[in-house]
Design a protein around this motif. Structure first.
Motif, PDB file in Angstrom:
ATOM      1  N   TYR A  12       1.522 -14.954   2.644  1.00 33.95           N
ATOM      2  CA  TYR A  12       0.626 -13.968   2.036  1.00 33.95           C
ATOM      3  C   TYR A  12       0.002 -13.030   3.082  1.00 33.95           C
ATOM      4  CZ  TYR A  12      -2.850 -12.178  -1.287  1.00 33.95           C
ATOM      5  OH  TYR A  12      -3.612 -11.370  -2.089  1.00 33.95           O
ATOM      6  N   LEU A  13      -0.021 -13.480   4.350  1.00 34.19           N
ATOM      7  CA  LEU A  13      -0.654 -12.686   5.424  1.00 34.19           C
ATOM      8  C   LEU A  13      -0.015 -11.303   5.607  1.00 34.19           C
ATOM      9  CD1 LEU A  13      -1.382 -15.415   8.150  1.00 34.19           C
ATOM     10  CD2 LEU A  13      -3.065 -14.107   6.857  1.00 34.19           C
ATOM     11  N   PRO A  14       1.335 -11.147   5.671  1.00 34.19           N
ATOM     12  CA  PRO A  14       1.919  -9.801   5.814  1.00 34.19           C
ATOM     13  C   PRO A  14       1.560  -8.862   4.661  1.00 34.19           C
ATOM     14  CG  PRO A  14       3.537 -11.471   6.346  1.00 34.19           C
ATOM     15  CD  PRO A  14       2.363 -12.184   5.753  1.00 34.19           C
ATOM     16  N   THR A  15       1.442  -9.422   3.452  1.00 29.06           N
ATOM     17  CA  THR A  15       1.054  -8.601   2.294  1.00 29.06           C
ATOM     18  C   THR A  15      -0.361  -8.056   2.475  1.00 29.06           C
ATOM     19  OG1 THR A  15       2.483  -9.868   0.820  1.00 29.06           O
ATOM     20  CG2 THR A  15       0.698  -8.638  -0.213  1.00 29.06           C
ATOM     21  N   LEU A  16      -1.271  -8.937   2.962  1.00 33.12           N
ATOM     22  CA  LEU A  16      -2.644  -8.489   3.213  1.00 33.12           C
ATOM     23  C   LEU A  16      -2.693  -7.421   4.305  1.00 33.12           C
ATOM     24  CD1 LEU A  16      -4.565 -11.906   3.077  1.00 33.12           C
ATOM     25  CD2 LEU A  16      -4.599 -10.091   1.351  1.00 33.12           C
ATOM     26  N   MET A  17      -1.858  -7.624   5.352  1.00 31.80           N
ATOM     27  CA  MET A  17      -1.802  -6.628   6.426  1.00 31.80           C
ATOM     28  C   MET A  17      -1.285  -5.286   5.905  1.00 31.80           C
ATOM     29  SD  MET A  17       0.418  -6.731   9.942  1.00 31.80           S
ATOM     30  CE  MET A  17       1.897  -6.340   9.017  1.00 31.80           C
ATOM     31  N   SER A  18      -0.291  -5.343   5.022  1.00 33.63           N
ATOM     32  CA  SER A  18       0.247  -4.126   4.400  1.00 33.63           C
ATOM     33  C   SER A  18      -0.826  -3.403   3.588  1.00 33.63           C
ATOM     34  CB  SER A  18       1.442  -4.493   3.515  1.00 33.63           C
ATOM     35  OG  SER A  18       1.878  -3.380   2.765  1.00 33.63           O
ATOM     36  N   ASN A  19      -1.611  -4.208   2.858  1.00 35.76           N
ATOM     37  CA  ASN A  19      -2.684  -3.618   2.039  1.00 35.76           C
ATOM     38  C   ASN A  19      -3.754  -2.960   2.907  1.00 35.76           C
ATOM     39  OD1 ASN A  19      -1.390  -4.456  -0.262  1.00 35.76           O
ATOM     40  ND2 ASN A  19      -2.619  -6.314  -0.505  1.00 35.76           N
ATOM     41  N   ILE A  20      -4.101  -3.578   4.032  1.00 32.27           N
ATOM     42  CA  ILE A  20      -5.097  -3.004   4.950  1.00 32.27           C
ATOM     43  C   ILE A  20      -4.658  -1.618   5.413  1.00 32.27           C
ATOM     44  CG2 ILE A  20      -6.057  -3.210   7.288  1.00 32.27           C
ATOM     45  CD1 ILE A  20      -6.385  -6.179   6.810  1.00 32.27           C
ATOM     46  N   ILE A  21      -3.343  -1.504   5.767  1.00 29.67           N
ATOM     47  CA  ILE A  21      -2.831  -0.228   6.276  1.00 29.67           C
ATOM     48  C   ILE A  21      -2.751   0.815   5.150  1.00 29.67           C
ATOM     49  CG2 ILE A  21      -0.797   0.920   7.262  1.00 29.67           C
ATOM     50  CD1 ILE A  21      -0.329  -1.795   8.774  1.00 29.67           C
ATOM     51  N   ASP A  22      -2.103   0.413   4.041  1.00 30.26           N
ATOM     52  CA  ASP A  22      -1.853   1.396   2.971  1.00 30.26           C
ATOM     53  C   ASP A  22      -3.105   1.735   2.175  1.00 30.26           C
ATOM     54  OD1 ASP A  22       0.788   1.483   3.713  1.00 30.26           O
ATOM     55  OD2 ASP A  22       1.464   0.016   2.224  1.00 30.26           O
ATOM     56  N   LYS A  23      -3.979   0.753   1.931  1.00 30.26           N
ATOM     57  CA  LYS A  23      -5.157   0.996   1.091  1.00 30.26           C
ATOM     58  C   LYS A  23      -6.437   1.188   1.904  1.00 30.26           C
ATOM     59  CE  LYS A  23      -3.299  -1.721  -2.778  1.00 30.26           C
ATOM     60  NZ  LYS A  23      -3.487  -2.919  -3.618  1.00 30.26           N
ATOM     61  N   GLY A  24      -6.498   0.558   3.078  1.00 27.12           N
ATOM     62  CA  GLY A  24      -7.717   0.655   3.875  1.00 27.12           C
ATOM     63  C   GLY A  24      -7.667   1.758   4.907  1.00 27.12           C
ATOM     64  N   VAL A  25      -6.681   1.686   5.831  1.00 27.42           N
ATOM     65  CA  VAL A  25      -6.592   2.646   6.938  1.00 27.42           C
ATOM     66  C   VAL A  25      -6.244   4.038   6.419  1.00 27.42           C
ATOM     67  CG1 VAL A  25      -5.400   3.232   9.086  1.00 27.42           C
ATOM     68  CG2 VAL A  25      -5.967   0.839   8.575  1.00 27.42           C
ATOM     69  N   VAL A  26      -5.189   4.136   5.595  1.00 32.13           N
ATOM     70  CA  VAL A  26      -4.735   5.445   5.108  1.00 32.13           C
ATOM     71  C   VAL A  26      -5.822   6.121   4.269  1.00 32.13           C
ATOM     72  CG1 VAL A  26      -3.046   6.618   3.618  1.00 32.13           C
ATOM     73  CG2 VAL A  26      -2.295   4.800   5.176  1.00 32.13           C
ATOM     74  N   GLN A  27      -6.526   5.333   3.427  1.00 30.11           N
ATOM     75  CA  GLN A  27      -7.539   5.907   2.536  1.00 30.11           C
ATOM     76  C   GLN A  27      -8.942   5.876   3.161  1.00 30.11           C
ATOM     77  OE1 GLN A  27      -7.270   4.026  -1.326  1.00 30.11           O
ATOM     78  NE2 GLN A  27      -5.045   4.340  -1.431  1.00 30.11           N
ATOM     79  N   TRP A  52     -12.674  -4.621   5.986  1.00 27.77           N
ATOM     80  CA  TRP A  52     -13.450  -5.804   6.379  1.00 27.77           C
ATOM     81  C   TRP A  52     -13.215  -6.983   5.433  1.00 27.77           C
ATOM     82  CZ3 TRP A  52     -15.563  -6.704  10.844  1.00 27.77           C
ATOM     83  CH2 TRP A  52     -15.950  -5.638  11.655  1.00 27.77           C
ATOM     84  N   LYS A  53     -13.180  -6.689   4.160  1.00 30.99           N
ATOM     85  CA  LYS A  53     -12.987  -7.739   3.154  1.00 30.99           C
ATOM     86  C   LYS A  53     -11.619  -8.402   3.299  1.00 30.99           C
ATOM     87  CE  LYS A  53     -12.660  -8.349  -1.846  1.00 30.99           C
ATOM     88  NZ  LYS A  53     -12.601  -7.675  -3.156  1.00 30.99           N
ATOM     89  N   THR A  54     -10.575  -7.563   3.382  1.00 28.53           N
ATOM     90  CA  THR A  54      -9.205  -8.099   3.501  1.00 28.53           C
ATOM     91  C   THR A  54      -8.989  -8.775   4.853  1.00 28.53           C
ATOM     92  OG1 THR A  54      -8.489  -6.254   2.116  1.00 28.53           O
ATOM     93  CG2 THR A  54      -6.766  -7.547   3.180  1.00 28.53           C
ATOM     94  N   GLY A  55      -9.567  -8.178   5.907  1.00 28.23           N
ATOM     95  CA  GLY A  55      -9.470  -8.777   7.248  1.00 28.23           C
ATOM     96  C   GLY A  55     -10.127 -10.141   7.297  1.00 28.23           C
TER      97      GLY A  55
END
Length: 574
Positions: free
Chosen positions: A31-46, A53-56
Motif C-alpha cells: 500500500y506504501l507506493p500507492t500512498l506515495m503516488s497520492n502524495i505526488i499527484d494529489k498533494g505536491v501537484v495540487q 502531512w496526513k498521508t505522510g
C-alpha cells in the motif's frame, strides 16, 4: 525434504501466526507506493500541504507497523527453525542409539556426525528462509503484479518478458547446483573422516613420523572439498549480478516507456513512481524466491541423508511378546554362526558350549579368530545368522534388550571412559551406587590405590576418552564400572592386556570371590590369564578347535600347545 517437513506438526500454530503476520506486513508494504503516488499527484501537484502531512503520517505508521511485525515474525520463525533443528537432532541421535553395530558399519561414524550437525543446520537455515522469504515473496509477487496492472495494464506487459527470463535463470542454476550440493556433502563426510582419524591417531602418526603423509591426506580431502565448494559458490555468485542486471534494465525500460506515456498524457508522474516501486517489489520477491530455491537443493541433499538414517530399520529389535529370564546365571551357545554383511564366509560357525553360575569361561585364539565377535553376540550387539544364544535358558532374541543387558557387565577391548569424573563413570554401571560400593569395586579392580592418591579422589576429572589416565588405569576403571553393576554375566574382552603380570594376578584372584554366583567370560591373548578357567574355548578361524581345562588342552590340543610354546618357556610348559 517434504517428508521431513511433515514433522513440523508441533509448530503448526507458530507457522499459522507467521503466515498471518507476513500477509498483513506485505499488504502494508504494497500500500506504501500507492500512498506515495497520492502524495505526488494529489498533494505536491495540487499544493495540498495538509494532505501531504496526513498521508505522510499514515506512511510512517505503516512503516513502523511493518518493522514491529517483521521483528515478531523473525523471532517466531527463528524459534520454529531452531526448535525443529533441535527435535531433528534428537530424533537422529535416538535412532542412532538404537542401531546395532551392523548399521554403524553401513553408514560410518564420521557420516553420522556430519548428518547430525551440518545436515541439520542446512535444514534449519532453509526452513527459516522459507518461513521468511517463501511466504513473503509469493504474496508480494502476486500483490505487486495486481497493483502494477491496476496502475497501468499496458506497461505491465513488460513483466510478461522479464519474469520468464528470471524463472529460466533460477531453474538452470538450481538444476545445476543440486548434484553439486550432494557431492559437497559427501566430500564433507570424507574430510570429517580424515580429520577424525588424524586426531584420534595422533600418537601413532607421530611415533612413525607420518605427519607429512597425514598432512598430504588432509590437504587432498580439504582441496577436494574446497574445489567443489568454490565451484558451487561460483555458480551461485552468477545469480545476484544477473538478476540485478535484469532488474536495472527493467527499471530503465519502465522509465523510458513511462516517460512516453506521461508526455502523451496517458499516465501521471505519481503513477509512474508507484509503478517503479511495484516493479522493484516484484523483482525483489523474485530474488527472494530464487535465493530460497538455490538453497533448497543443498537442503534437499541434506534431507535425503537425514531421511536415510531415520528410515534405516534397526536389525536388532525387541520382541512383540518378550520373555523374562530366571535369575539363575546360565549361558548357552547352540550351533551359533554369524557373518558380516557382504562377507563370503561366516566369522564364527557352529559354536556350541554351556556355562553356569560360578564358572569362568576363557576364550583364546589367534588374531582374527572371532573372539570379540563371539562375545558381542551375548549382549546382542550382533544377532546369530544360524543357531541361538541363550541367557538363563531364554533365547536372547526373545528378551528385551534392556533386560538382557541389565544381566551383563561388559569391559570392552578398548577401555572407554566418558568426560566427567571417576564417580560419574562408575555410576554408568549402577546409577544408585553408594560411595562404599564404588570404593569396593575399585579395590577389586586394583584401582583403589591410584584413585585414593588423587587430590579429589572419586571426583577427580576424567578428560575425553580418559586421556589423563594411563592404559592400565583406564582398564582398571572400566573393570570397576562393570563390577559395581553386580551382573549375572561378566564379559572381559581382552581387558587385562594393559596390566602387568603382578596386577593381573592380583585382580584375577580378587575376582574369584566376587563372581561366585555369576558367569565370567574372559577373552585373552595370554595363557597366564586363562590357566585357572573352568573351561577354555580355543577358537581357530571362527570354529571351536577345542574345549577343556588347561591341563586337558595342554595334553590334547595342538593349537593350544602352539600358543603356549609362543608365550611360555619349556620349564613353564612342563
Amino acid at each position: 525434504m517434504i517428508k521431513l517437513f511433515k514433522r513440523l506438526k508441533p509448530y503448526s500454530w507458530g507457522i499459522i501466526i507467521v503466515l498471518v503476520l507476513t500477509f498483513i506486513q506485505v499488504l502494508g508494504q504494497l500500500y506504501l507506493p500507492t500512498l506515495m503516488s497520492n502524495i505526488i499527484d494529489k498533494g505536491v501537484v495540487q499544493g495540498d500541504k495538509p494532505y501531504i502531512w496526513k498521508t505522510g503520517g499514515l506512511m510512517l505508521l505503516l512503516s513502523a507497523g511493518a518493522v514491529i511485525l517483521s521483528v515478531i515474525i523473525v523471532y517466531i520463525a527463528s524459534r520454529i527453525s531452531m526448535g525443529f533443528g533441535r527435535d531433528l537432532r534428537d530424533k537422529i541421535f535416538t535412532q542412532v542409539e538404537n542401531f546395532s553395530l551392523q548399521e554403524f558399519n553401513k553408514v560410518g561414524t564420521s557420516s553420522l556426525i556430519t548428518r547430525t550437525t551440518n545436515d541439520v543446520v542446512q535444514i534449519q537455515n532453509v526452513l527459516y528462509m522459507m518461513l521468511r522469504m517463501m511466504v513473503m515473496a509469493p504474496i508480494m509477487l502476486i500483490g505487486g503484479i495486481i497493483m502494477a496492472v491496476g496502475r497501468d495494464a499496458k506497461l505491465s506487459l513488460i513483466f510478461v518478458v522479464v519474469l520468464p527470463i528470471l524463472l529460466l535463470l533460477v531453474v538452470l542454476l538450481g538444476g545445476k547446483a543440486m548434484p553439486m550440493f550432494k557431492n559437497l556433502q559427501k566430500k564433507m563426510d570424507k574430510l570429517n573422516r580424515v580429520i577424525r582419524e588424524g586426531l584420534t591417531g595422533i600418537r601413532v602418526i607421530r611415533a612413525f613420523n607420518r605427519n607429512q603423509d597425514e598432512l598430504n591426506k588432509f590437504e587432498e580431502a580439504n582441496n577436494d572439498y574446497a574445489v567443489t565448494a568454490i565451484g558451487v559458490n561460483r555458480l551461485l555468485s552468477l545469480m545476484s549480478p544477473l538478476m540485478m542486471l535484469i532488474m536495472n534494465l527493467t527499471s530503465i525500460a519502465i522509465v523510458w516507456i513511462g516517460a512516453h506515456f506521461i508526455s502523451e498524457g496517458n499516465m501521471m508522474v505519481g503513477d509512474l513512481m508507484a509503478f517503479i516501486q511495484y516493479a522493484m517489489q516484484i523483482m525483489m520477491s523474485f530474488m527472494m524466491l530464487s535465493a530460497v530455491f538455490i538453497f533448497i537443493p543443498r537442503a534437499g541433499a541434506s534431507a535425503e541423508r537425514i531421511n536415510e538414517v531415520l528410515d534405516m530399520s534397526a536389525e536388532i529389535l525387541d520382541p512383540n511378546a518378550p520373555k523374562s529370564a530366571d535369575s539363575r546365571a546360565m549361558l548357552e551357545f547352540q550351533n551359533a554362526s554369524f557373518r558380516y554383511e557382504g562377507a563370503e564366509k561366516p566369522v564364527i560357525a557352529d559354536i556350541s558350549f554351556k556355562a553356569k553360575a560360578g564358572e569362568t569361561i576363557a576364550i583364546i585364539g589367534s588374531t582374527g579368530a572371532g573372539k570379540s565377535t563371539l562375545i558381542n553376540m551375548v549382549p546382542r550387539f550382533y544377532d546369530t545368522e544360524n543357531g541361538a544364544v541363550l541367557v538363563n535358558g531364554v533365547n536372547v532374541r526373545d528378551m528385551t534388550q534392556e533386560e538382557l543387558r541389565e544381566k551383563i557387565g561388559l569391559v570392552p577391548q578398548k577401555a572407554v571412559l566418558f568426560t566427567g569424573d571417576i564417580e560419574s563413570n562408575l555410576l554408568y554401571g549402577k546409577e544408585d551406587a553408594t560411595e562404599d560400593e564404588m570404593w569396593r569395586a575399585l579395590e577389586i579392580a586394583q584401582a583403589k590405590d591410584f584413585v585414593s592418591k588423587l587430590r579429589k579422589g572419586l571426583h577427580s576429572r576424567v578428560e575425553q576418552g580418559g586421556n589423563n589416565f594411563s592404559g592400565g588405569q583406564k582398564q582398571r576403571l572400566a573393570i570397576a564400572r562393570a563390577l559395581i553393576r553386580k551382573p549375572e554375566i561378566y564379559i572381559f574382552d581382552d581387558s587385562f592386556s594393559a596390566l602387568d603380570f603382578k596386577t593381573d594376578a592380583k585382580l584375577r584372584s580378587a575376582l574369584k570371590s566376587e563372581v561366585e554366583n555369576s558367569i565370567m567370560i574372559i577373552v585373552a591373548q595370554r595363557i597366564t590369564s586363562v590357566v585357572d578357567a573352568d573351561q577354555i574355548i580355543v577358537l581357530n578361524e571362527g570354529k571351536v578347535a577345542g574345549i577343556g581345562t588347561h591341563s586337558e588342552l595342554k595334553e590334547s590340543n595342538e593349537i593350544y600347545r602352539e600358543i603356549m610354546r609362543s608365550q611360555l618357556s619349556e620349564e613353564e610348559i612342563a
